[in-house]
Write an enzyme that holds these catalytic residues in place. Structure first.
Site, short mmCIF file in Angstrom:
data_model
loop_
_atom_site.label_atom_id
_atom_site.label_comp_id
_atom_site.label_asym_id
_atom_site.label_seq_id
_atom_site.Cartn_x
_atom_site.Cartn_y
_atom_site.Cartn_z
N ASP A 66 0.87 -1.17 0.00
CA ASP A 66 0.00 0.00 0.00
C ASP A 66 0.90 1.22 0.00
O ASP A 66 1.85 1.31 0.79
CB ASP A 66 -0.96 0.03 1.19
N GLY A 149 1.67 6.81 -12.21
CA GLY A 149 0.99 7.60 -11.18
C GLY A 149 1.50 9.03 -11.11
O GLY A 149 1.52 9.76 -12.10
N TYR A 150 1.96 9.42 -9.93
CA TYR A 150 2.38 10.81 -9.69
C TYR A 150 3.88 11.03 -9.95
O TYR A 150 4.40 12.11 -9.66
CB TYR A 150 2.04 11.22 -8.24
P1 ITT Z 1 -3.14 -2.24 -5.57
O1 ITT Z 1 -3.89 -1.71 -4.38
O2 ITT Z 1 -3.93 -3.24 -6.34
O3 ITT Z 1 -1.75 -2.68 -5.25
P2 ITT Z 1 -3.26 0.54 -6.45
O4 ITT Z 1 -2.72 1.27 -7.63
O5 ITT Z 1 -4.73 0.72 -6.13
O6 ITT Z 1 -2.93 -1.01 -6.63
P3 ITT Z 1 -2.65 1.72 -3.87
O7 ITT Z 1 -4.01 1.50 -3.34
O8 ITT Z 1 -1.47 1.39 -2.99
O9 ITT Z 1 -2.38 0.90 -5.22
O10 ITT Z 1 -2.58 3.22 -4.38
C1 ITT Z 1 -1.37 3.83 -4.52
C2 ITT Z 1 -1.48 4.99 -5.48
O11 ITT Z 1 -0.43 5.91 -5.11
C3 ITT Z 1 -1.17 4.53 -6.88
O12 ITT Z 1 -2.33 4.26 -7.62
C4 ITT Z 1 -0.39 5.71 -7.44
O13 ITT Z 1 -1.27 6.66 -7.92
C5 ITT Z 1 0.30 6.28 -6.22
N1 ITT Z 1 1.66 5.72 -6.15
C6 ITT Z 1 2.13 4.75 -5.32
N2 ITT Z 1 3.40 4.47 -5.59
C7 ITT Z 1 3.75 5.27 -6.61
C8 ITT Z 1 4.95 5.44 -7.34
O14 ITT Z 1 6.02 4.68 -7.12
N3 ITT Z 1 4.97 6.36 -8.29
C9 ITT Z 1 3.89 7.13 -8.57
N4 ITT Z 1 2.72 7.01 -7.95
C10 ITT Z 1 2.64 6.09 -6.96
#
Ligand code: ITT
Length: 201
Positions: A66, A149-150
């Site tokens: 997470d 992502g970001y």
């Molecule tokens: P799972 O829960 O199925 O693993 P998810 O994408 O929904 O996938 P999270 O609930 O942990 O994962 O949400 C984390 C969000 O934070 C992710 O969707 C990205 O937008 C951001 N994030 C996390 N790690 C990142 C990274 O290394 N680089 C850029 N954005 C990141």
């Protein structure tokens, strides 16, 4: 080599884990991604919810991540809700632009950090957590094409101080990111526990 089922629906995370645990832990994709409600209010709670769901479904040791972006001046958006920020905008480039707009319009401080909590769920009696963080700031534009992502708006603190975003620093990310640091802590732990078992025999 210890092996774990990776409980994630995020293909970018899966790719990063493949590289981070190359030749150290065996990480298998789950046969099917589970729909897991992330109802926790902390990264630890949500990592546990996800890892437990995969363990209970597939009855093998599971790993879940997470993670999220914490903008320190905006503690109530992003963070554990990072994946759910601006749900009307499915594209991450638009979410990034919206965050920049929000910071510009409110003139808020741009300090931020990424957090990653890994939960290794070996059995109900044996659950381990590892956390990693990387500090930085939110840039004023999207930069770079790598990562996800970001990443394009996150400028990590580095000696070079050249304003590059994580999306321009794939190799650096693989060594120093929040996920890399959590993975390194996990590897250190599992290596020690294997060494201890060896010394007993
Ligand atoms: P799972 O829960 O199925 O693993 P998810 O994408 O929904 O996938 P999270 O609930 O942990 O994962 O949400 C984390 C969000 O934070 C992710 O969707 C990205 O937008 C951001 N994030 C996390 N790690 C990142 C990274 O290394 N680089 C850029 N954005 C990141």
């Amino acid at each position: 080599m210890k092996s774990f089922l990776l409980g994630t629906g995020n293909a970018h995370k899966a790719q990063e884990f493949k590289e981070l645990f190359f030749q150290t832990l065996t990480i298998n994709a789950a046969p099917r991604t589970l729909e897991v409600d992330e109802t926790g209010s902390t990264f630890i709670e949500n990592a546990l919810i996800k890892a437990k769901a995969y363990f209970e479904t597939y009855k093998v040791p599971a790993l879940a991540d997470d993670s999220g972006l914490v903008v320190e001046s905006l503690p109530n958006i992003l963070g554990v809700h990072s994946a759910r920020f601006a749900p009307e905008l499915p594209d991450y480039a638009d979410k990034c632009l919206k965050l920049i707009e929000l910071l510009n319009s409110t003139n808020k401080d741009r300090n931020a950090h990424f957090v990653c909590v890994l939960c290794f769920y070996l059995s109900p009696e044996e659950i381990y957590f590892f956390e990693g963080r990387v500090q930085g700031t939110i840039g004023n534009e999207l930069r770079g094409t790598k990562g996800f992502g970001y990443d394009p708006i996150f400028i990590p603190e580095r000696r070079e101080n050249d304003g590059k975003s994580l999306a321009e620093l794939a190799e650096w990310k693989n060594e120093f990111s929040h996920r890399a640091k959590a993975a390194q802590a996990a590897l250190e732990f599992f290596k020690e526990s294997v060494d201890k078992t060896r010394n007993k025999t």
